[in-house]
Design a protein around this motif. Structure first.
Motif, PDB file in Angstrom:
ATOM      1  N   ASP A 490      -5.505   8.240   1.269  1.00  7.71           N
ATOM      2  CA  ASP A 490      -4.227   7.853   1.867  1.00  7.71           C
ATOM      3  C   ASP A 490      -3.299   9.047   1.762  1.00  7.71           C
ATOM      4  O   ASP A 490      -2.849   9.375   0.670  1.00  7.71           O
ATOM      5  N   LEU A 491      -3.042   9.692   2.881  1.00 14.03           N
ATOM      6  CA  LEU A 491      -2.197  10.881   2.808  1.00 14.03           C
ATOM      7  C   LEU A 491      -0.747  10.468   2.555  1.00 14.03           C
ATOM      8  O   LEU A 491      -0.261   9.512   3.133  1.00 14.03           O
ATOM      9  N   ASP A 492      -0.087  11.235   1.669  1.00 15.82           N
ATOM     10  CA  ASP A 492       1.289  10.909   1.310  1.00 15.82           C
ATOM     11  C   ASP A 492       2.142  12.177   1.366  1.00 15.82           C
ATOM     12  O   ASP A 492       2.058  13.040   0.479  1.00 15.82           O
ATOM     13  N   GLY A 493       2.957  12.274   2.418  1.00 14.35           N
ATOM     14  CA  GLY A 493       3.773  13.472   2.640  1.00 14.35           C
ATOM     15  C   GLY A 493       4.747  13.727   1.498  1.00 14.35           C
ATOM     16  O   GLY A 493       5.143  14.869   1.261  1.00 14.35           O
ATOM     17  N   GLY A 494       5.122  12.707   0.786  1.00 20.27           N
ATOM     18  CA  GLY A 494       6.065  12.844  -0.322  1.00 20.27           C
ATOM     19  C   GLY A 494       5.518  13.734  -1.435  1.00 20.27           C
ATOM     20  O   GLY A 494       6.281  14.247  -2.251  1.00 20.27           O
ATOM     21  N   GLN A 495       4.205  13.899  -1.448  1.00 23.82           N
ATOM     22  CA  GLN A 495       3.614  14.699  -2.525  1.00 23.82           C
ATOM     23  C   GLN A 495       3.418  16.165  -2.154  1.00 23.82           C
ATOM     24  O   GLN A 495       2.858  16.937  -2.925  1.00 23.82           O
ATOM     25  N   LEU A 496       3.854  16.530  -0.943  1.00 21.89           N
ATOM     26  CA  LEU A 496       3.587  17.899  -0.485  1.00 21.89           C
ATOM     27  C   LEU A 496       4.243  18.954  -1.374  1.00 21.89           C
ATOM     28  O   LEU A 496       5.459  18.925  -1.593  1.00 21.89           O
ATOM     29  N   GLU A 497       3.417  19.878  -1.866  1.00 23.11           N
ATOM     30  CA  GLU A 497       3.922  21.002  -2.654  1.00 23.11           C
ATOM     31  C   GLU A 497       3.122  22.233  -2.282  1.00 23.11           C
ATOM     32  O   GLU A 497       1.915  22.143  -2.101  1.00 23.11           O
ATOM     33  N   LEU A 498       3.790  23.359  -2.149  1.00 20.67           N
ATOM     34  CA  LEU A 498       3.060  24.562  -1.759  1.00 20.67           C
ATOM     35  C   LEU A 498       3.273  25.638  -2.798  1.00 20.67           C
ATOM     36  O   LEU A 498       4.362  25.752  -3.368  1.00 20.67           O
ATOM     37  N   SER A 499       2.233  26.444  -3.032  1.00 17.31           N
ATOM     38  CA  SER A 499       2.421  27.565  -3.929  1.00 17.31           C
ATOM     39  C   SER A 499       1.689  28.811  -3.444  1.00 17.31           C
ATOM     40  O   SER A 499       2.197  29.913  -3.559  1.00 17.31           O
ATOM     41  N   VAL A 549     -10.119  22.754  -1.187  1.00 15.46           N
ATOM     42  CA  VAL A 549      -9.411  21.504  -0.897  1.00 15.46           C
ATOM     43  C   VAL A 549      -9.971  20.365  -1.737  1.00 15.46           C
ATOM     44  O   VAL A 549      -9.310  19.838  -2.625  1.00 15.46           O
ATOM     45  N   LEU A 550     -11.219  20.010  -1.488  1.00 16.80           N
ATOM     46  CA  LEU A 550     -11.773  18.841  -2.170  1.00 16.80           C
ATOM     47  C   LEU A 550     -11.967  19.080  -3.666  1.00 16.80           C
ATOM     48  O   LEU A 550     -11.922  18.149  -4.460  1.00 16.80           O
ATOM     49  N   LYS A 551     -12.153  20.339  -4.036  1.00 19.06           N
ATOM     50  CA  LYS A 551     -12.368  20.625  -5.461  1.00 19.06           C
ATOM     51  C   LYS A 551     -11.063  20.713  -6.234  1.00 19.06           C
ATOM     52  O   LYS A 551     -11.064  20.769  -7.458  1.00 19.06           O
ATOM     53  N   SER A 552      -9.940  20.754  -5.547  1.00 18.17           N
ATOM     54  CA  SER A 552      -8.670  20.803  -6.272  1.00 18.17           C
ATOM     55  C   SER A 552      -8.242  19.379  -6.640  1.00 18.17           C
ATOM     56  O   SER A 552      -8.873  18.408  -6.244  1.00 18.17           O
ATOM     57  N   GLU A 553      -7.129  19.293  -7.368  1.00 17.15           N
ATOM     58  CA  GLU A 553      -6.734  17.977  -7.878  1.00 17.15           C
ATOM     59  C   GLU A 553      -5.270  17.660  -7.639  1.00 17.15           C
ATOM     60  O   GLU A 553      -4.461  18.558  -7.373  1.00 17.15           O
ATOM     61  N   GLY A 554      -4.950  16.398  -7.789  1.00 17.06           N
ATOM     62  CA  GLY A 554      -3.561  15.945  -7.804  1.00 17.06           C
ATOM     63  C   GLY A 554      -2.787  16.321  -6.554  1.00 17.06           C
ATOM     64  O   GLY A 554      -3.304  16.246  -5.444  1.00 17.06           O
ATOM     65  N   VAL A 555      -1.533  16.770  -6.766  1.00 14.84           N
ATOM     66  CA  VAL A 555      -0.687  17.064  -5.608  1.00 14.84           C
ATOM     67  C   VAL A 555      -1.229  18.251  -4.820  1.00 14.84           C
ATOM     68  O   VAL A 555      -1.036  18.342  -3.605  1.00 14.84           O
ATOM     69  N   THR A 556      -1.912  19.162  -5.500  1.00 11.99           N
ATOM     70  CA  THR A 556      -2.475  20.317  -4.783  1.00 11.99           C
ATOM     71  C   THR A 556      -3.483  19.822  -3.757  1.00 11.99           C
ATOM     72  O   THR A 556      -3.470  20.216  -2.585  1.00 11.99           O
ATOM     73  N   ARG A 557      -4.340  18.933  -4.202  1.00 15.65           N
ATOM     74  CA  ARG A 557      -5.367  18.394  -3.308  1.00 15.65           C
ATOM     75  C   ARG A 557      -4.711  17.624  -2.154  1.00 15.65           C
ATOM     76  O   ARG A 557      -5.040  17.824  -0.991  1.00 15.65           O
ATOM     77  N   MET A 558      -3.757  16.789  -2.519  1.00  7.80           N
ATOM     78  CA  MET A 558      -3.060  16.012  -1.490  1.00  7.80           C
ATOM     79  C   MET A 558      -2.396  16.944  -0.476  1.00  7.80           C
ATOM     80  O   MET A 558      -2.493  16.755   0.738  1.00  7.80           O
ATOM     81  N   SER A 559      -1.732  17.988  -0.979  1.00  8.10           N
ATOM     82  CA  SER A 559      -1.016  18.897  -0.088  1.00  8.10           C
ATOM     83  C   SER A 559      -1.981  19.604   0.860  1.00  8.10           C
ATOM     84  O   SER A 559      -1.716  19.752   2.052  1.00  8.10           O
ATOM     85  N   ARG A 560      -3.093  20.043   0.294  1.00 10.76           N
ATOM     86  CA  ARG A 560      -4.051  20.780   1.139  1.00 10.76           C
ATOM     87  C   ARG A 560      -4.697  19.856   2.173  1.00 10.76           C
ATOM     88  O   ARG A 560      -4.966  20.283   3.306  1.00 10.76           O
ATOM     89  N   LEU A 561      -4.932  18.621   1.767  1.00 12.63           N
ATOM     90  CA  LEU A 561      -5.468  17.673   2.753  1.00 12.63           C
ATOM     91  C   LEU A 561      -4.469  17.502   3.908  1.00 12.63           C
ATOM     92  O   LEU A 561      -4.846  17.451   5.077  1.00 12.63           O
TER      93      LEU A 561
END
Ligand code: ARG
Length: 586
Positions: A490-499, A549-561
């Protein structure tokens, strides 16, 4: 509001606070940075206004920058002769990405004032199959229509078929000597071409045949029942043959108002122009001459022969009383204004007809249809063979469009068989068709329309380079992750974080989509969008390599998805504007 608009608004506010008079708001611009080392966006406002204020632009830039109060989300620096540079913080870029991802239009805004635009494109001549050159008008016209519609214009796509002309004398002559009814049903365009060639060859050898063909044409023009019947069938069958190619190309029209549709209004139109003094008789023909305003070198009704300027009128009724291409085009001008209330008409036609359209638009003006309207000849160059000369078959003819498409599909099948993961034989065939046809289309659209380009099938179906397969593959890649997840996300734009740099670079590219789409219409250049999409694809590949993408976790994973999802939507939408269909697997 788009980021550039936000920054611009803020600058305008600061100028008001500083009591700086801005003679016109167009002087305040924020654009994408020329050089990304300096920032993401830039403004030359301090240079434009500084001089007027008698201030050192660089200093003035510093003052404006400080007062902006945007340091929360954007770093402001000054450089050079007085540029203001803006570098968005990752947090701000995340907001930009989220805004675009959550919007339905992907950031493509609607135009302020929608126009009724008639796009006149493709328009092959009936009874001759389309040749490779027709791809240009057909694909550029389709793409411009889609872009115009996307930004909110009312678009009318009209196929101004050449369905009335001398070729019918010839076809009718040969038809009466033996038409192959079976062939006609199976492949109407080929059978009509056979008839045309038969008559054309025969009349080359025999003056008598030439006369007979002309007589058939006159009979048709006078409304002879038998000849009219044959002509009607020719047009019907041709349309059927053409539809098949248009289907294959993914092209469609709202109207097929061919030349013959204007038949009845040509006589009265010429009489009226004569009556109004716009046209006059000359050597038995009716012509429109220069109105003598403007210099000869810009006058479409003058031609320079051996250093002398001579009249070069537009003939609208020939000596023998027949009307021509020009007369018909004048009638379409009236029709499109009266019946369709056109604000703009775009003629997507070979550059060699430039003279015709200059004359046409000039007369249009003089007839009073110019005011508040826009008439454009969207011209284009020639397709070249590997020898650098206009593309020809071995026999020296222009290659037929269908043959070219078949060859492209064959070339694509080689690549598919070598590289594709798809196992199913039928799906492979569909894939080869899709890749082949779309490669031809993309090649067309990725070149500046005025440049001649080299037609190289192998290059255009390759997975590497600035090609359709490269783009289609990027799209498939951006979707494949979601297939692996099998809907479990379930994609959630509220979690988007970039680094990561690569993430930010991708978001920056994606955020330019809306502006790019609009820019296509500034000078009728779909190649700007094609080039942009290639850049998006390259940014996506860099991101994909640098950021698991799939190997990352949490907000990073969500953001990349979310970035994968946004990329796939921009690619699909942009390709659709170029009339290019995407596969889900390849
Ligand atoms: N049938 C013409 C040709 O093949 C093109 C027509 C373009 N449209 C127009 N309104 N003149 O050259």
């Amino acid at each position: 509001m788009m980021i550039v608009d936000q920054l611009r608004e803020r600058i305008l506010e600061v100028l008001r606070e500083l009591d700086v008079e801005v003679p016109n708001e167009g002087m305040v611009q924020v654009t994408g940075a020329r050089d990304l080392r300096f920032g993401d966006f830039q403004s030359n406002v301090a240079m434009v206004l500084g001089k007027r204020l008698g201030r050192v632009p660089l200093e003035f830039a510093g003052e404006v920058g400080e007062k902006m109060g945007v340091e929360d989300w954007c770093e402001v620096t000054t450089a050079g002769a007085g540029f203001l540079n803006f570098t968005l913080k990752p947090k701000a870029w995340a907001e930009v990405a989220r805004g675009q991802w959550e919007s339905d239009d992907l950031g493509v805004q609607q135009v302020g004032s929608a126009k009724t635009v008639v796009v006149d494109f493709s328009a092959p001549n009936v009874a001759k199959p389309m040749h490779v050159g027709h791809i240009r008008s057909t694909i550029i016209g389709e793409s411009l229509s889609r872009v115009a519609r996307k930004v909110g214009h009312r678009v009318i796509k009209d196929n101004h078929l050449g369905d009335w002309g001398t070729q019918f004398g010839m076809v009718t002559w040969a038809w009466k000597r033996g038409v192959d009814e079976e062939g006609l049903e199976k492949d109407p365009l080929q059978e009509l071409l056979r008839l045309y060639r038969e008559a054309s060859n025969a009349s080359k050898e025999d003056e008598g045949v030439k006369e007979e063909c002309r007589a058939e044409l006159v009979k048709l023009q006078q409304g002879d029942e038998e000849n009219t019947g044959i002509w009607e069938r020719c047009v019907e069958l041709s349309k059927r043959g053409l539809e098949r190619i248009y289907d294959r190309l993914g092209v469609g029209f709202d109207h097929w108002m061919g030349e013959s549709a204007y038949h009845d209004v040509l006589g009265p139109l010429v009489d009226r122009l004569l009556g109004e003094g716009l046209a006059r008789e000359s050597e038995g023909a009716v012509c429109v001459f220069s109105n003598g305003e403007g210099k000869p070198k810009n006058d479409p009704f003058k031609i320079n022969r051996d250093g002398e300027w001579e009249d070069f009128p537009m003939i609208i009724r020939k000596k023998d009383g027949a009307f021509n291409y020009a007369t018909t085009d004048l009638a379409t001008v009236e029709y499109r204004v009266r019946e369709w209330e056109a604000d703009e008409v775009w003629y997507v036609v070979d550059f060699r007809q430039g003279g015709h359209f200059s004359q046409l638009f000039d007369i249009t003006e003089r007839m009073g249809y110019g005011k508040g309207r826009k008439w454009v000849h969207v011209s284009f160059g020639t397709i070249l063979g590997k020898d650098g000369k206009p593309l020809k078959t071995r026999a020296g003819d222009l290659p037929q469009l269908e043959d070219v498409l078949d060859d492209a599909v064959k070339a694509a099948a080689v690549v598919v068989n070598e590289k594709s993961f798809v196992e199913d034989v039928e799906e492979r065939e569909r894939l080869a068709e899709l890749i082949g046809v779309n490669s031809v289309k993309f090649t067309e659209l990725s070149h500046h329309r005025m440049s001649d380009y080299l037609f190289d099938l192998e290059k255009m179906v390759s997975l590497e380079g600035d090609t359709a397969p490269y783009l289609l593959n990027s799209y498939v890649r951006s979707r494949s992750i979601f297939r692996k997840l099998d809907g479990n996300v379930d994609l959630d734009g509220g979690q988007l974080e970039l680094s990561e740099k690569a993430e930010i670079h991708l978001v920056r590219m994606l955020s330019g989509y809306g502006a790019q789409v609009h820019q296509v219409l500034d000078d009728f250049r779909p190649n700007l969008l094609a080039t942009y999409l290639l850049e998006v694809a390259r940014a996506f590949h860099s991101f994909y390599e640098a950021c698991p993408v799939l190997k990352s976790e949490g907000v990073t994973r969500m953001s990349r998805l979310i970035l994968c999802d946004l990329t796939s939507r921009v690619l699909k939408d942009g390709l659709n504007l170029l009339s290019i269909e995407v596969p889900e697997r390849m």
